[in-house]
Motif scaffolding. Structure first.
Motif, PDB file in Angstrom:
ATOM      1  N   THR A   4     -18.063  -1.793  -5.649  1.00 61.84           N
ATOM      2  CA  THR A   4     -18.772  -3.041  -5.344  1.00 61.84           C
ATOM      3  C   THR A   4     -17.759  -4.165  -5.300  1.00 61.84           C
ATOM      4  OG1 THR A   4     -20.736  -2.236  -6.494  1.00 61.84           O
ATOM      5  CG2 THR A   4     -20.585  -4.608  -6.086  1.00 61.84           C
ATOM      6  N   ARG A   5     -17.935  -4.934  -4.247  1.00 59.70           N
ATOM      7  CA  ARG A   5     -17.078  -6.116  -4.160  1.00 59.70           C
ATOM      8  C   ARG A   5     -17.995  -7.344  -4.180  1.00 59.70           C
ATOM      9  NH1 ARG A   5     -16.998  -8.628   0.772  1.00 59.70           N
ATOM     10  NH2 ARG A   5     -17.976  -7.484   2.492  1.00 59.70           N
ATOM     11  N   TYR A   6     -17.531  -8.458  -4.556  1.00 59.52           N
ATOM     12  CA  TYR A   6     -18.322  -9.687  -4.640  1.00 59.52           C
ATOM     13  C   TYR A   6     -17.722 -10.713  -3.694  1.00 59.52           C
ATOM     14  CZ  TYR A   6     -20.417  -7.573  -8.719  1.00 59.52           C
ATOM     15  OH  TYR A   6     -21.072  -6.715  -9.560  1.00 59.52           O
ATOM     16  N   GLU A   7     -18.653 -11.165  -2.857  1.00 59.82           N
ATOM     17  CA  GLU A   7     -18.231 -12.132  -1.848  1.00 59.82           C
ATOM     18  C   GLU A   7     -18.907 -13.489  -2.161  1.00 59.82           C
ATOM     19  OE1 GLU A   7     -18.860 -12.750   2.895  1.00 59.82           O
ATOM     20  OE2 GLU A   7     -18.425 -10.682   2.222  1.00 59.82           O
ATOM     21  N   ALA A   8     -18.176 -14.532  -2.250  1.00 61.24           N
ATOM     22  CA  ALA A   8     -18.711 -15.890  -2.581  1.00 61.24           C
ATOM     23  C   ALA A   8     -19.506 -16.439  -1.388  1.00 61.24           C
ATOM     24  CB  ALA A   8     -17.563 -16.817  -2.938  1.00 61.24           C
ATOM     25  N   ASN A  64      -1.325   4.415  -5.799  1.00 63.34           N
ATOM     26  CA  ASN A  64      -0.917   3.011  -5.914  1.00 63.34           C
ATOM     27  C   ASN A  64      -1.150   2.276  -4.605  1.00 63.34           C
ATOM     28  OD1 ASN A  64       0.371   0.760  -7.345  1.00 63.34           O
ATOM     29  ND2 ASN A  64       2.062   1.092  -5.922  1.00 63.34           N
ATOM     30  N   LYS A  65      -0.864   2.972  -3.532  1.00 63.04           N
ATOM     31  CA  LYS A  65      -1.047   2.347  -2.228  1.00 63.04           C
ATOM     32  C   LYS A  65      -2.539   2.139  -1.932  1.00 63.04           C
ATOM     33  CE  LYS A  65       0.812   2.558   2.451  1.00 63.04           C
ATOM     34  NZ  LYS A  65       1.659   3.317   3.391  1.00 63.04           N
ATOM     35  N   ILE A  66      -3.353   3.102  -2.333  1.00 60.69           N
ATOM     36  CA  ILE A  66      -4.816   2.955  -2.159  1.00 60.69           C
ATOM     37  C   ILE A  66      -5.322   1.790  -3.005  1.00 60.69           C
ATOM     38  CG2 ILE A  66      -7.047   4.055  -2.654  1.00 60.69           C
ATOM     39  CD1 ILE A  66      -5.740   6.743  -1.891  1.00 60.69           C
ATOM     40  N   GLU A  67      -4.814   1.744  -4.236  1.00 62.66           N
ATOM     41  CA  GLU A  67      -5.243   0.686  -5.157  1.00 62.66           C
ATOM     42  C   GLU A  67      -4.891  -0.689  -4.609  1.00 62.66           C
ATOM     43  OE1 GLU A  67      -4.471  -0.721  -9.775  1.00 62.66           O
ATOM     44  OE2 GLU A  67      -3.782   1.262  -9.103  1.00 62.66           O
ATOM     45  N   LYS A  68      -3.712  -0.836  -4.080  1.00 61.08           N
ATOM     46  CA  LYS A  68      -3.303  -2.117  -3.509  1.00 61.08           C
ATOM     47  C   LYS A  68      -4.179  -2.480  -2.308  1.00 61.08           C
ATOM     48  CE  LYS A  68       1.562  -2.164  -4.924  1.00 61.08           C
ATOM     49  NZ  LYS A  68       2.947  -2.147  -4.452  1.00 61.08           N
ATOM     50  N   SER A  69      -4.471  -1.466  -1.500  1.00 61.31           N
ATOM     51  CA  SER A  69      -5.304  -1.759  -0.308  1.00 61.31           C
ATOM     52  C   SER A  69      -6.715  -2.178  -0.725  1.00 61.31           C
ATOM     53  CB  SER A  69      -5.356  -0.547   0.617  1.00 61.31           C
ATOM     54  OG  SER A  69      -6.152   0.479   0.072  1.00 61.31           O
ATOM     55  N   VAL A  70      -7.217  -1.595  -1.832  1.00 61.15           N
ATOM     56  CA  VAL A  70      -8.553  -1.973  -2.330  1.00 61.15           C
ATOM     57  C   VAL A  70      -8.551  -3.434  -2.763  1.00 61.15           C
ATOM     58  CG1 VAL A  70     -10.212  -1.618  -4.195  1.00 61.15           C
ATOM     59  CG2 VAL A  70      -9.286   0.353  -2.948  1.00 61.15           C
ATOM     60  N   LYS A  71      -7.534  -3.828  -3.491  1.00 62.85           N
ATOM     61  CA  LYS A  71      -7.451  -5.208  -3.956  1.00 62.85           C
ATOM     62  C   LYS A  71      -7.401  -6.168  -2.778  1.00 62.85           C
ATOM     63  CE  LYS A  71      -5.239  -4.380  -8.433  1.00 62.85           C
ATOM     64  NZ  LYS A  71      -4.034  -4.624  -9.248  1.00 62.85           N
ATOM     65  N   LEU A  72      -6.587  -5.844  -1.809  1.00 71.93           N
ATOM     66  CA  LEU A  72      -6.468  -6.723  -0.645  1.00 71.93           C
ATOM     67  C   LEU A  72      -7.784  -6.754   0.142  1.00 71.93           C
ATOM     68  CD1 LEU A  72      -2.874  -5.786   0.584  1.00 71.93           C
ATOM     69  CD2 LEU A  72      -3.578  -7.924  -0.495  1.00 71.93           C
ATOM     70  N   TYR A  73      -8.379  -5.591   0.244  1.00 66.42           N
ATOM     71  CA  TYR A  73      -9.645  -5.510   0.973  1.00 66.42           C
ATOM     72  C   TYR A  73     -10.713  -6.358   0.274  1.00 66.42           C
ATOM     73  CZ  TYR A  73     -13.983  -3.567   2.826  1.00 66.42           C
ATOM     74  OH  TYR A  73     -15.240  -3.426   3.381  1.00 66.42           O
ATOM     75  N   GLU A  74     -10.788  -6.270  -1.040  1.00 66.31           N
ATOM     76  CA  GLU A  74     -11.804  -7.029  -1.764  1.00 66.31           C
ATOM     77  C   GLU A  74     -11.535  -8.529  -1.672  1.00 66.31           C
ATOM     78  OE1 GLU A  74     -12.002  -5.552  -5.710  1.00 66.31           O
ATOM     79  OE2 GLU A  74     -13.171  -3.750  -5.158  1.00 66.31           O
ATOM     80  N   GLU A  75     -10.304  -8.910  -1.579  1.00 65.60           N
ATOM     81  CA  GLU A  75      -9.970 -10.327  -1.446  1.00 65.60           C
ATOM     82  C   GLU A  75     -10.319 -10.844  -0.050  1.00 65.60           C
ATOM     83  OE1 GLU A  75      -5.906 -10.767  -2.410  1.00 65.60           O
ATOM     84  OE2 GLU A  75      -6.157 -10.298  -4.555  1.00 65.60           O
ATOM     85  N   ASN A  76     -10.074 -10.019   0.943  1.00 62.61           N
ATOM     86  CA  ASN A  76     -10.319 -10.487   2.307  1.00 62.61           C
ATOM     87  C   ASN A  76     -10.625  -9.282   3.180  1.00 62.61           C
ATOM     88  OD1 ASN A  76     -10.455 -11.738   4.786  1.00 62.61           O
ATOM     89  ND2 ASN A  76      -8.498 -12.790   4.579  1.00 62.61           N
ATOM     90  N   PRO A  77     -11.844  -8.859   3.186  1.00 67.62           N
ATOM     91  CA  PRO A  77     -12.205  -7.653   3.938  1.00 67.62           C
ATOM     92  C   PRO A  77     -12.044  -7.813   5.438  1.00 67.62           C
ATOM     93  CG  PRO A  77     -14.153  -8.736   3.093  1.00 67.62           C
ATOM     94  CD  PRO A  77     -13.008  -9.442   2.485  1.00 67.62           C
ATOM     95  N   THR A  78     -12.049  -9.036   5.897  1.00 64.89           N
ATOM     96  CA  THR A  78     -11.891  -9.230   7.345  1.00 64.89           C
ATOM     97  C   THR A  78     -10.435  -9.109   7.768  1.00 64.89           C
ATOM     98  OG1 THR A  78     -11.718 -11.624   7.013  1.00 64.89           O
ATOM     99  CG2 THR A  78     -13.924 -10.733   7.447  1.00 64.89           C
ATOM    100  N   LYS A  79      -9.575  -9.367   6.824  1.00 67.56           N
ATOM    101  CA  LYS A  79      -8.150  -9.340   7.151  1.00 67.56           C
ATOM    102  C   LYS A  79      -7.504  -8.003   6.768  1.00 67.56           C
ATOM    103  CE  LYS A  79      -3.897 -11.955   6.413  1.00 67.56           C
ATOM    104  NZ  LYS A  79      -3.266 -13.095   5.718  1.00 67.56           N
ATOM    105  N   PHE A  80      -7.936  -7.431   5.702  1.00 67.58           N
ATOM    106  CA  PHE A  80      -7.311  -6.192   5.212  1.00 67.58           C
ATOM    107  C   PHE A  80      -8.317  -5.056   5.247  1.00 67.58           C
ATOM    108  CE2 PHE A  80      -5.122  -9.696   3.096  1.00 67.58           C
ATOM    109  CZ  PHE A  80      -3.810  -9.439   3.454  1.00 67.58           C
ATOM    110  N   SER A  81      -7.781  -3.890   5.573  1.00 69.57           N
ATOM    111  CA  SER A  81      -8.638  -2.698   5.610  1.00 69.57           C
ATOM    112  C   SER A  81      -8.234  -1.774   4.468  1.00 69.57           C
ATOM    113  CB  SER A  81      -8.489  -1.964   6.950  1.00 69.57           C
ATOM    114  OG  SER A  81      -7.137  -1.565   7.139  1.00 69.57           O
ATOM    115  N   LEU A  82      -9.121  -0.855   4.204  1.00 64.81           N
ATOM    116  CA  LEU A  82      -8.822   0.120   3.155  1.00 64.81           C
ATOM    117  C   LEU A  82      -7.818   1.169   3.678  1.00 64.81           C
ATOM    118  CD1 LEU A  82     -12.429   0.646   1.792  1.00 64.81           C
ATOM    119  CD2 LEU A  82     -10.535  -0.459   0.600  1.00 64.81           C
ATOM    120  N   TYR A  83      -6.916   1.580   2.819  1.00 63.28           N
ATOM    121  CA  TYR A  83      -5.893   2.580   3.190  1.00 63.28           C
ATOM    122  C   TYR A  83      -6.379   3.974   2.825  1.00 63.28           C
ATOM    123  CZ  TYR A  83      -1.777   5.556   2.875  1.00 63.28           C
ATOM    124  OH  TYR A  83      -0.896   6.601   3.017  1.00 63.28           O
TER     125      TYR A  83
END
Length: 674
Positions: A426-430, A580-599
């Motif tokens: 679950t991600r939370y979007e403001a 680690n790479k998946i984890e980083k992609s998750v963080k980036l995705y949750e921060e900005n799903p439009t800009k970053f995709s899941l790895y």
């Protein structure tokens, strides 16, 4: 003399060996032969030195004339007549059972040479004890009788046992002497001349010596002039193929007349006086009987006067009737000129035989070295081909081993890829509460994120069946098999050389000279050289094989340990990296799903990451290129073996050069002697 002149003179004396000059005579030629063949660099044998010394003595000594005939033909009496002195013992039975060399000497004496090489000197009066076959003389080889007689300055007489003697050894000894002498006098009794028994002996023993043989018919004083002439003419006709001439003589008349020759009588009188004086001086002590000596001297003078005043005409007539001077004329006018020519021919022939044996010796050594050279060159060519073949074979085997690692990586990659799944996150979007509201709320959004089930991966690969462990164990086993085969094949290449060298070595480390004139030192050096074949030939090649063994063993150990000891760790590193790479992609995705995709890792990406974790690119350079460590080592072996071969060829050519130099000296010597 200045300092520089002194230095030059000293240098020449110590370092420049000036070759002596030799005249054009036979003796000069022999001295040059000795100078060359007995030089230090020739390493001459004692036997060679003795042989050359004998040749020089032969060139300087007078001609040799053998007195022979059937036994009981009066040879000793005849010789006494020639010598004008009764030296040799005579008898009714054949008494001369040993060869007697009668030579010039300052005093009368005999030298007895025994078969064991000993020499003994005795008084002339004891000669019968050493020549009479009725005495025990089996251990005696020959005798030399020395006498101060002028005739012996020009000729050495050889008194021989009779041909057709009762003792076979006597006949064999005489036959050997006939081959060595310059002239032969066949002595026979007139009443025996021309008999069938004598013809058989002549045909057997004298058929080859017609040019240097004289027939002497003894005891002419017992027959009429007509009988003598008839017998002489018959023998000349019947035996013309055996003798140059036939001369009838009376040894008794000659001995009787010569024993009353003034000169001979004066020499005998002087000899008697000197012997008496010697006895008085030896036995007189401090008190010499001078009156007795004076009396003996006056008696000596009286005897000399009597000899000088005597009329020896009858004796001279007796000497003329004996015909002995015709024998002496034949020796001087027929035998001596031929002797000089034949002696020179025989000596030169023997020199050539000696030289031929020495040339054969050095050519033998050259052949021995050539055999070794041929083996080394053969091996180096063979090794090049074998190493090239092995290089190709083991490059393929290494490539196969490398592909085995690739297969293991693919297996691990498949296991990782197959254990990838997804989990609900679950991600939370403001978001703003209303259009004009300033209050922000966070709205949850569910999504599926990739997940690697690492526990299941490790369980399936390492813990339950230990699949990867088994695969790497087999990989290490395969590498060990390759390593052992490499070492075995390399050792077989070296073994080919070793077997060839040992086969070459076997006969030459025990080689012995076949000719006594050959050099003992040369053959000892060859035995020593052959026995050290490992140190001088094999060791450098063996050292290179040993160095190769150490190097490739180290490389194979590296290949084994590089992956087999840390394959689990490398897998865990790969999984951790992906997680680690998946984890980083998750963080980036949750921060900005439009800009970053899941790895989500792809299979190829997993393989690539595993290659990096396993350091596969480093292994690839070692195992899967044209310049693998084995290829480099084989190239090094080929290069080193070629360098060693060239070094050994140069080493052997240097040893051969010495023999070529000696051969050149000897062959030049042959041309000068001809």
């Amino acid at each position: 003399m200045s300092l520089i002149e002194s230095f030059v003179t000293s240098y020449k004396e110590h370092f420049l060996k000036v070759a002596p000059q030799f005249d054009a005579t036979l003796l000069g030629a022999l001295k040059k032969v000795q100078y060359v063949l007995l030089g230090e660099e020739q390493l001459p044998s004692i036997q060679l030195k003795k042989a050359l010394d004998r040749l020089q003595m032969r060139s300087e000594e007078p001609m040799k004339v053998a007195i022979t005939g059937q036994f009981s033909s009066g040879k000793s009496t005849f010789l006494n007549a020639l010598l004008a002195k009764s030296i040799l013992p005579t008898g009714i039975t054949p008494v001369t059972s040993k060869v007697n060399y009668i030579r010039y000497g300052e005093e009368f004496k005999i030298r007895v040479r025994y078969k064991d090489g000993r020499d003994e000197y005795h008084d002339i009066n004891t000669i019968a004890h050493f020549t009479d076959q009725r005495e025990h003389v089996e251990d005696i080889a020959y005798l030399v009788l020395y006498a101060p007689l002028n005739i012996l300055k020009d000729v050495v007489f050889v008194d021989t046992p009779g041909l057709n003697s009762q003792a076979a050894s006597d006949t064999q000894t005489t036959e050997k002497v006939l081959k060595e002498v310059d002239g032969i006098i066949w002595l026979t009794l007139i009443d025996n001349a021309g008999k069938m028994s004598e013809l058989q002996v002549l045909e057997e023993y004298l058929g080859k010596y017609q040019n240097k043989s004289l027939c002497v018919l003894n005891q002419k004083d017992k027959f009429t002039p007509q009988q003598i002439e008839e017998t002489t003419n018959y023998v000349k006709t019947a035996f013309k193929e055996f003798f140059s001439d036939v001369i009838p003589i009376s040894a008794r008349q000659a001995l009787e007349s010569r024993s009353h020759d003034k000169k001979v009588m004066m020499e005998e009188t002087l000899e008697s006086f000197m012997h008496s004086l010697h006895v008085k001086l030896q036995n007189g002590g401090e008190k010499l009987d001078f009156s007795g000596i004076e009396h003996d001297f006056k008696a000596y003078q009286t005897t000399l006067d009597s000899i000088l005043q005597s009329d020896l005409g009858a004796n001279l007539k007796l000497l003329e009737e004996s015909n002995i001077d015709k024998v002496l004329d034949f020796i001087r006018n027929e035998i001596q000129p031929k002797s000089t020519q034949s002696k020179e021919f025989a000596i030169k022939k023997e020199v050539k035989e000696i030289v031929s044996k020495l040339i054969a010796q050095h050519r033998l050594f050259l052949c021995i070295y050539d055999e070794l050279l041929e083996e080394i060159v053969r091996f180096e060519t063979e090794a090049k081909g074998l190493f090239s073949d092995l290089k190709s074979k083991f490059s393929h085997d290494l490539k196969s081993a490398f592909m085995r690692i690739e297969q293991i990586i693919e297996t691990i990659a498949d296991a990782i890829y197959n254990q990838m799944s997804s989990e609900k996150l679950t991600r939370y979007e403001a978001q703003k509460a209303g259009l004009f509201s300033k209050q922000t709320t966070f709205v949850p959004f569910e999504y599926q994120a990739p997940k690697i089930n690492s526990d299941l991966i490790y369980k399936s690969l390492f813990y339950e069946e230990n699949l990867i462990g088994k695969m790497f164990k087999q990989y290490v086993k395969n590498l060990g098999a390759i390593q052992n085969e490499v070492n075995d094949k390399n050792r077989l290449v070296y073994r080919s050389l070793e077997q060839g060298i040992l086969k070459w070595q076997a006969p030459y480390e025990v080689i012995r000279k076949s000719e006594e004139l050959h050099s003992d030192i040369e053959f000892a050096n060859m035995r020593r050289f052959a026995s050290k074949a490992y140190e001088s030939i094999l060791k450098p090649f063996n050292d290179e094989i040993a160095a190769s063994y150490a190097k490739i063993s180290s490389e194979f150990n590296h290949l084994s340990s590089a992956v087999s000891f840390n394959y689990q760790n490398a897998t865990e590193v790969c999984v951790a990296f992906l997680e680690n790479k998946i984890e980083k992609s998750v963080k980036l995705y949750e921060e900005n799903p439009t800009k970053f995709s899941l790895y989500t890792p792809k299979l190829d990406e997993i393989k690539e990451r595993l290659r990096t974790s396993f350091h596969l690119y480093e292994l690839e350079n070692m195992m899967n290129t044209r310049n693998t460590f084995l290829s480099k080592d084989y190239d090094r072996l080929i290069s080193q073996f070629t360098a060693i071969k060239e070094e050994k060829v140069a080493f052997l050519e240097e040893r051969k050069a010495r023999h070529y130099k000696i051969l050149e000296q000897i062959e030049a010597l042959v041309k000068e002697v001809e």
